[in-house]
Scaffold this motif. Structure first.
Motif, PDB file in Angstrom:
ATOM      1  N   ILE A  12      15.978  13.375  15.397  1.00 33.33           N
ATOM      2  CA  ILE A  12      15.789  12.761  14.480  1.00 33.33           C
ATOM      3  C   ILE A  12      15.976  14.446  13.296  1.00 33.33           C
ATOM      4  N   VAL A  13      16.742  15.166  12.465  1.00 36.00           N
ATOM      5  CA  VAL A  13      16.791  15.789  11.597  1.00 36.00           C
ATOM      6  C   VAL A  13      16.111  15.742  10.431  1.00 36.00           C
ATOM      7  N   THR A  14      14.748  15.637   9.353  1.00 32.52           N
ATOM      8  CA  THR A  14      14.370  15.518   8.610  1.00 32.52           C
ATOM      9  C   THR A  14      15.137  17.092   7.951  1.00 32.52           C
ATOM     10  N   ALA A  16      18.153  17.258   6.593  1.00 37.26           N
ATOM     11  CA  ALA A  16      19.312  17.632   7.155  1.00 37.26           C
ATOM     12  C   ALA A  16      20.657  17.826   6.813  1.00 37.26           C
ATOM     13  N   SER A  17      20.508  17.453   4.506  1.00 35.65           N
ATOM     14  CA  SER A  17      21.449  17.162   4.017  1.00 35.65           C
ATOM     15  C   SER A  17      22.416  18.905   3.692  1.00 35.65           C
ATOM     16  N   LYS A  18      21.298  19.616   3.653  1.00 35.10           N
ATOM     17  CA  LYS A  18      21.483  20.804   3.493  1.00 35.10           C
ATOM     18  C   LYS A  18      20.632  21.819   4.617  1.00 35.10           C
ATOM     19  N   GLY A  19      21.276  23.949   3.773  1.00 39.53           N
ATOM     20  CA  GLY A  19      20.188  24.470   4.196  1.00 39.53           C
ATOM     21  C   GLY A  19      20.262  24.591   6.252  1.00 39.53           C
ATOM     22  N   ILE A  20      18.749  25.330   6.313  1.00 35.95           N
ATOM     23  CA  ILE A  20      18.543  24.834   7.107  1.00 35.95           C
ATOM     24  C   ILE A  20      18.514  23.626   8.155  1.00 35.95           C
ATOM     25  N   GLY A  21      18.079  22.589   7.805  1.00 27.20           N
ATOM     26  CA  GLY A  21      18.450  21.628   8.527  1.00 27.20           C
ATOM     27  C   GLY A  21      19.321  20.945   9.161  1.00 27.20           C
ATOM     28  N   LYS A  22      20.740  21.337   8.637  1.00 25.21           N
ATOM     29  CA  LYS A  22      21.818  21.064   8.513  1.00 25.21           C
ATOM     30  C   LYS A  22      22.227  21.453   9.182  1.00 25.21           C
ATOM     31  N   GLY A  23      22.079  22.853   9.557  1.00 27.96           N
ATOM     32  CA  GLY A  23      21.916  23.992  10.380  1.00 27.96           C
ATOM     33  C   GLY A  23      21.930  23.281  12.080  1.00 27.96           C
ATOM     34  N   ILE A  24      20.379  22.827  12.067  1.00 27.59           N
ATOM     35  CA  ILE A  24      19.952  22.298  13.108  1.00 27.59           C
ATOM     36  C   ILE A  24      20.479  21.316  13.317  1.00 27.59           C
ATOM     37  N   ALA A  25      21.397  20.386  12.570  1.00 23.14           N
ATOM     38  CA  ALA A  25      21.780  18.933  13.028  1.00 23.14           C
ATOM     39  C   ALA A  25      22.867  19.639  13.591  1.00 23.14           C
ATOM     40  N   ARG A  26      23.592  20.192  13.264  1.00 24.75           N
ATOM     41  CA  ARG A  26      24.982  20.665  13.965  1.00 24.75           C
ATOM     42  C   ARG A  26      25.077  21.225  14.973  1.00 24.75           C
ATOM     43  N   VAL A  27      24.148  21.784  15.773  1.00 25.78           N
ATOM     44  CA  VAL A  27      23.897  22.592  16.633  1.00 25.78           C
ATOM     45  C   VAL A  27      23.703  21.296  17.323  1.00 25.78           C
ATOM     46  N   PHE A  28      22.919  20.477  17.232  1.00 25.46           N
ATOM     47  CA  PHE A  28      22.468  19.016  18.167  1.00 25.46           C
ATOM     48  C   PHE A  28      23.066  18.629  18.552  1.00 25.46           C
ATOM     49  N   VAL A  38      18.722  13.157   7.742  1.00 30.19           N
ATOM     50  CA  VAL A  38      17.389  12.568   7.373  1.00 30.19           C
ATOM     51  C   VAL A  38      17.719  13.588   5.872  1.00 30.19           C
ATOM     52  N   GLY A  39      17.331  13.058   4.750  1.00 29.33           N
ATOM     53  CA  GLY A  39      17.536  13.388   3.948  1.00 29.33           C
ATOM     54  C   GLY A  39      16.632  12.765   2.449  1.00 29.33           C
ATOM     55  N   ARG A  40      16.807  13.673   1.254  1.00 29.42           N
ATOM     56  CA  ARG A  40      15.921  12.147   0.047  1.00 29.42           C
ATOM     57  C   ARG A  40      16.875  11.814  -0.772  1.00 29.42           C
ATOM     58  N   ASP A  41      17.949  11.884  -0.302  1.00 32.33           N
ATOM     59  CA  ASP A  41      19.846  11.810  -1.021  1.00 32.33           C
ATOM     60  C   ASP A  41      20.602  11.040  -0.017  1.00 32.33           C
ATOM     61  N   LEU A  42      20.341  10.123  -0.081  1.00 34.88           N
ATOM     62  CA  LEU A  42      21.577   8.891   0.870  1.00 34.88           C
ATOM     63  C   LEU A  42      23.021   9.890   0.383  1.00 34.88           C
ATOM     64  N   PHE A  62      20.611   8.528   7.313  1.00 35.10           N
ATOM     65  CA  PHE A  62      19.261   7.856   6.685  1.00 35.10           C
ATOM     66  C   PHE A  62      18.736   8.442   5.263  1.00 35.10           C
ATOM     67  N   ALA A  63      18.068   8.106   4.357  1.00 35.38           N
ATOM     68  CA  ALA A  63      17.430   7.995   3.386  1.00 35.38           C
ATOM     69  C   ALA A  63      15.994   8.426   3.550  1.00 35.38           C
ATOM     70  N   ALA A  64      15.371   9.298   2.569  1.00 33.56           N
ATOM     71  CA  ALA A  64      13.926   8.860   3.374  1.00 33.56           C
ATOM     72  C   ALA A  64      13.148  10.032   2.842  1.00 33.56           C
ATOM     73  N   ASP A  65      11.579  10.041   2.443  1.00 34.85           N
ATOM     74  CA  ASP A  65      10.826  11.095   1.525  1.00 34.85           C
ATOM     75  C   ASP A  65       9.916  11.255   2.579  1.00 34.85           C
TER      76      ASP A  65
END
Length: 260
Positions: A12-14, A16-28, A38-42, A62-65
């Motif tokens: 799970i990467v919270t 992850a729809s942009k920025g550092i989280g997106k980069g982390i998700a890509r590496v994993f 996971v991001g606020r904006d689905l 997955f959309a979540a706050d």
């Protein structure tokens, strides 16, 4: 190899729809992880997840706050239902709207603490039942050099939240050790993201000039550090931090770099 120990893990990467989280998700994802973006904006989360699946990786959106426990519990269930459990949580979601103390409202302060600090707590809390079942549960927190090590005008609320994450980590890792769960943190320096670009070219150039390596970091630089903490090879490391900043915090002044 790190790739072998990540392959097939539910990640799970919270944020992850942009920025550092997106980069982390890509590496994993590239290393074989099954990633829940996971991001606020689905729609934004789905776009990021689709980029991964189009590249042949395993991902879902997955959309979540992160400020809401119900959302975090639903997130953990979704990772379990879609990817068979939760092995790795990258608690990355964060915000850094600049505001000087004299103008900052209590509401602005609370908003940053809720997302950055409370959000870390809630995301970890929600995932504990699943991480316990993993047998090799990993929590990787995205902190920052700002707060724990450095300061910058306009970010008292941000710095406090990032320092708070490390205080949380140092006790959380003790509480969760009996389950074989490790808790560590990556502390990025200035990394090129959408948020950093919004601060302007002059800011980015001045920051690059302050880095001994003479360049800003990439989001995947943070992802690689998170990948190490999440690996089987790092299983005896907990409650620790890695600064990923190109040496930014080391010089006493710009004059130190000029004389290098």
């Amino acid at each position: 190899m790190l790739a072998a120990s990540i392959k097939g893990k539910s990640v799970i990467v919270t944020g992850a729809s942009k920025g550092i989280g997106k980069g982390i998700a890509r590496v994993f994802a590239r290393h074989g992880g099954k990633v829940l973006v996971v991001g606020r904006d689905l729609q934004a989360a789905e776009t990021s997840a689709k980029e991964l699946t189009d590249a042949g990786f395993t991902a879902a959106a997955f959309a979540a706050d992160v400020t809401k426990l119900d959302d975090m519990e639903a997130m953990a269930r979704a990772a379990h239902d879609r990817h068979g459990g939760v092995d790795i949580l990258c608690a990355n979601a964060g915000m850094f709207p600049p505001a000087k103390m004299e103008e900052m409202t209590p509401e602005q302060w609370d908003e940053v603490q809720a997302t950055n600090l409370k959000g870390t707590f809630l995301s970890v809390k929600a995932c504990i039942p699943y991480l316990k079942k993993s047998g090799e549960g990993r929590v990787v927190i995205t902190s920052s050099i700002t707060g724990p090590v450095t300061g910058f005008p306009g970010w008292t609320h941000y710095g406090a939240s990032k320092a708070g994450q490390l205080g949380f980590m140092r006790t959380a890792c003790i509480e969760l050790a009996k389950y074989g769960i490790t808790v560590n943190a990556v502390m990025p320096g200035n990394v090129v993201t959408e948020g950093l670009k919004e601060l302007g070219d002059d800011y980015m150039q001045s920051m690059a000039a302050s880095v001994p390596l003479k360049k800003l970091g990439d989001v995947e630089d943070i992802g690689h550090a998170a990948l190490f903490f999440a690996s089987r090879e790092a299983g005896y490391i907990t409650g620790q931090t890695i600064v990923v900043d190109g040496g930014q915090i080391l010089p006493e002044s710009l004059d130190a770099l000029a004389q290098a």
